[in-house]
Design an enzyme around this catalytic site. Structure first.
Site, PDB file in Angstrom:
ATOM      1  N   THR A  14       0.826  -1.194   0.000  1.00  0.00           N
ATOM      2  CA  THR A  14       0.000   0.000   0.000  1.00  0.00           C
ATOM      3  C   THR A  14       0.868   1.255   0.000  1.00  0.00           C
ATOM      4  OG1 THR A  14      -1.739   1.179   1.220  1.00  0.00           O
ATOM      5  CG2 THR A  14      -0.180  -0.040   2.543  1.00  0.00           C
ATOM      6  N   ASP A  38      -8.513  -2.129  -6.942  1.00  0.00           N
ATOM      7  CA  ASP A  38      -9.378  -1.429  -5.988  1.00  0.00           C
ATOM      8  C   ASP A  38     -10.839  -1.407  -6.451  1.00  0.00           C
ATOM      9  OD1 ASP A  38      -7.192  -0.960  -4.403  1.00  0.00           O
ATOM     10  OD2 ASP A  38      -7.106   1.197  -4.767  1.00  0.00           O
ATOM     11  N   ARG A 132      -3.078   9.330   3.978  1.00  0.00           N
ATOM     12  CA  ARG A 132      -4.118   9.004   3.005  1.00  0.00           C
ATOM     13  C   ARG A 132      -5.464   8.789   3.677  1.00  0.00           C
ATOM     14  NH1 ARG A 132      -1.991   5.271  -1.434  1.00  0.00           N
ATOM     15  NH2 ARG A 132      -4.178   5.189  -1.944  1.00  0.00           N
TER      16      ARG A 132
END
Length: 193
Positions: A14, A38, A132
């Protein structure tokens, strides 16, 4: 130029720059499309999700949180020309697969002609991850209890599969985006020549 289709896989931890790299590669190759893992996450209310009681949160960092069979089916449709093209006059020859676990699903890994995997150390990954936003958002402790241990487990699966491991180009994701792009684009240009 080549006549057959090329499937480029971009995987890794990630926040390592997979999506950024995929977008830059797409801009390099006009007749390419991106298939992003995703887009295949199961809905939040899907009963197949694994629930982590201590965190009161689902585990989004395992392969069963993603509909890999649907992703595989869509990939086969593209290979067999059954996927809609943006323009009927343009034949897409290059598909860029992007996702954190695409090589851990053997049917998809086997269809990738080129494989790139971006790594990060734990500290760098955490520094990027905490900046994020996710939907659903990470809960406190999720990175330590889930994200990093799952990455280590999934990476270990790749490391133990010698044939697969030898087919992957591993790249330090802490390098500059331009360095990473240069490494990958050079290999792709050579392959397309």
């Amino acid at each position: 130029m080549m006549n057959k289709k090329l499937v480029i896989g971009i995987a890794g931890i990630t926040c390592s720059g997979k999506s950024t790299l995929a977008t830059k590669i797409q801009s390099l190759i006009p007749d390419s499309i991106i298939l992003n893992q995703d887009d295949y996450f199961l809905p939040a209310d899907d009963p197949r999700h694994v629930y982590i009681a201590e965190l009161h949160h689902q585990n989004w960092d395992i392969i069963t949180s993603v509909d890999m069979e649907k992703m595989y089916t869509d990939l086969l449709k593209w290979i067999n020309n059954d996927i809609e093209q943006s323009s009927p006059s343009v034949q897409t020859r290059v598909l860029i697969l992007e996702g954190f676990l695409i090589f851990n699903y053997e049917p998809i890994a086997n269809l990738c002609n080129m494989k790139f995997f971006l790594t990060l150390n734990k500290e760098e990954c955490w520094e990027r991850r905490k900046e994020r936003s996710y939907d659903p958002p990470d809960v406190p402790g999720y990175f330590e209890m889930v994200v990093w241990p799952e990455y280590i487990r999934h990476k270990s699966e790749l490391d133990q599969n010698k044939k697969l491991y030898d087919s992957i180009v591993f790249i330090d994701g802490s390098r500059t985006q331009q360095d990473i792009f240069n490494i990958v684009s050079s290999a792709i240009i050579e392959r397309l020549a």
